[in-house]
Design a protein around this motif. Structure first.
Motif, PDB file in Angstrom:
ATOM      1  N   GLY A  54      91.083  52.534  34.307  1.00  0.00           N
ATOM      2  CA  GLY A  54      91.318  52.422  35.449  1.00  0.00           C
ATOM      3  C   GLY A  54      91.265  53.684  36.310  1.00  0.00           C
ATOM      4  O   GLY A  54      91.700  53.638  37.448  1.00  0.00           O
ATOM      5  N   CYS A  55      90.754  54.652  35.517  1.00  0.00           N
ATOM      6  CA  CYS A  55      91.092  56.313  36.335  1.00  0.00           C
ATOM      7  C   CYS A  55      89.923  56.686  37.191  1.00  0.00           C
ATOM      8  O   CYS A  55      90.943  57.644  37.722  1.00  0.00           O
ATOM      9  CB  CYS A  55      91.377  56.879  34.913  1.00  0.00           C
ATOM     10  N   GLY A  56      89.456  56.130  37.040  1.00  0.00           N
ATOM     11  CA  GLY A  56      88.158  56.927  38.659  1.00  0.00           C
ATOM     12  C   GLY A  56      87.778  58.333  38.827  1.00  0.00           C
ATOM     13  O   GLY A  56      87.434  58.562  37.286  1.00  0.00           O
ATOM     14  N   ASP A  75      87.566  53.612  32.940  1.00  0.00           N
ATOM     15  CA  ASP A  75      86.789  52.958  33.834  1.00  0.00           C
ATOM     16  C   ASP A  75      85.526  52.496  33.636  1.00  0.00           C
ATOM     17  O   ASP A  75      84.755  53.151  32.113  1.00  0.00           O
ATOM     18  CB  ASP A  75      86.438  54.053  34.759  1.00  0.00           C
ATOM     19  N   ASP A  77      82.889  52.744  35.740  1.00  0.00           N
ATOM     20  CA  ASP A  77      82.656  52.854  36.668  1.00  0.00           C
ATOM     21  C   ASP A  77      81.525  54.196  36.424  1.00  0.00           C
ATOM     22  O   ASP A  77      82.866  55.187  36.338  1.00  0.00           O
ATOM     23  CB  ASP A  77      83.285  52.692  38.614  1.00  0.00           C
ATOM     24  N   TRP A  93      87.243  61.088  29.011  1.00  0.00           N
ATOM     25  CA  TRP A  93      86.684  59.857  29.364  1.00  0.00           C
ATOM     26  C   TRP A  93      86.038  59.444  28.949  1.00  0.00           C
ATOM     27  O   TRP A  93      85.356  59.105  28.862  1.00  0.00           O
ATOM     28  CB  TRP A  93      86.385  60.818  30.927  1.00  0.00           C
ATOM     29  N   ILE A 116      94.420  48.079  40.365  1.00  0.00           N
ATOM     30  CA  ILE A 116      93.634  47.837  38.712  1.00  0.00           C
ATOM     31  C   ILE A 116      93.101  46.089  39.059  1.00  0.00           C
ATOM     32  O   ILE A 116      92.198  45.025  38.950  1.00  0.00           O
ATOM     33  CB  ILE A 116      93.089  48.525  38.076  1.00  0.00           C
TER      34      ILE A 116
END
Length: 210
Positions: A54-56, A75, A77, A93, A116
């Motif tokens: 959930g690294c954003g 992530d 998103d 990523w 998260i």
């Protein structure tokens, strides 16, 4: 399949605004690296393999890389990952759903610093913990910090499915072969957790999982 709370609220377009907000905080002198410092301390400062779940936009993972760790971020998103890639193109990523995560490798530590747990798709919480645990080496650490009440959650809980509580979290952790080492109310690892609205839990992966 239920809708993911984060994507339902943001429409998957929050990346630029989210990154800009933290840039403003940094410009104002805010300390944005408490989570990364805690992870670095837990790893005794030794360069290690770290999965940022959930690294954003990469705030935590990028600083961990600057501290010498080998970081991979995942992530759900794409807009958040676009910002992470723009800021640190040399880091891996991945656009992934944590409930089905399989990167084919294991890590010394998995960190989830972006609330998260309450943002997971309803019904996937135990599955996500199992997948994160599966990415840990024996003796590796899982470090998750998240809100437990409306004051600390990223949305009004009444508008969404109830977030599984700490009992559910601990039950899922045991089922995933994890053992709780410590729990505090802050990322500094100083304030003992006494039933408040935010918890940071450190679990270790047992050598033999169920």
């Amino acid at each position: 399949m239920p809708e993911n709370p984060w994507l339902s609220v943001t429409g998957g377009t929050a990346g630029p605004g989210y990154a800009a907000r933290f840039d403003e905080l940094a410009a104002e002198g805010a300390d944005l690296h408490g989570e990364a410092r805690r992870v670095h301390e837990l790893l005794a400062g030794e360069p290690s393999d770290v999965l940022d779940a959930g690294c954003g936009t990469g705030r935590v993972g990028i600083h961990l890389a600057e501290l010498g760790h080998r970081v991979v971020g995942v992530d759900l998103d794409a807009s958040m990952l676009d910002e992470a890639r723009r800021r640190a193109p040399g880091i891996e990523w991945h656009l992934r759903d944590l409930a089905t995560l399989d990167l084919g490798r294991r890590y010394d530590l998995v960190v989830g610093a972006g609330n998260i747990w309450p943002l997971l798709t309803p019904g996937t919480h135990a599955r996500v913990l199992a997948r994160l645990a599966a990415h840990l080496r024996p003796g590796g650490l899982l470090v998750l910090g998240f809100g437990l009440d409306d004051e600390h959650l990223p949305f009004e809980q009444a508008d969404h499915d109830p977030v599984p509580d700490l009992v559910a979290y601990d039950t899922a952790a045991v089922g995933a072969g994890l053992t709780l080492l410590t729990r505090t109310a802050d990322w500094e690892g100083v304030e003992p957790f006494a039933g408040g609205g935010y918890a940071v839990s450190v679990h270790t992966r047992r050598s033999c999982t169920p």
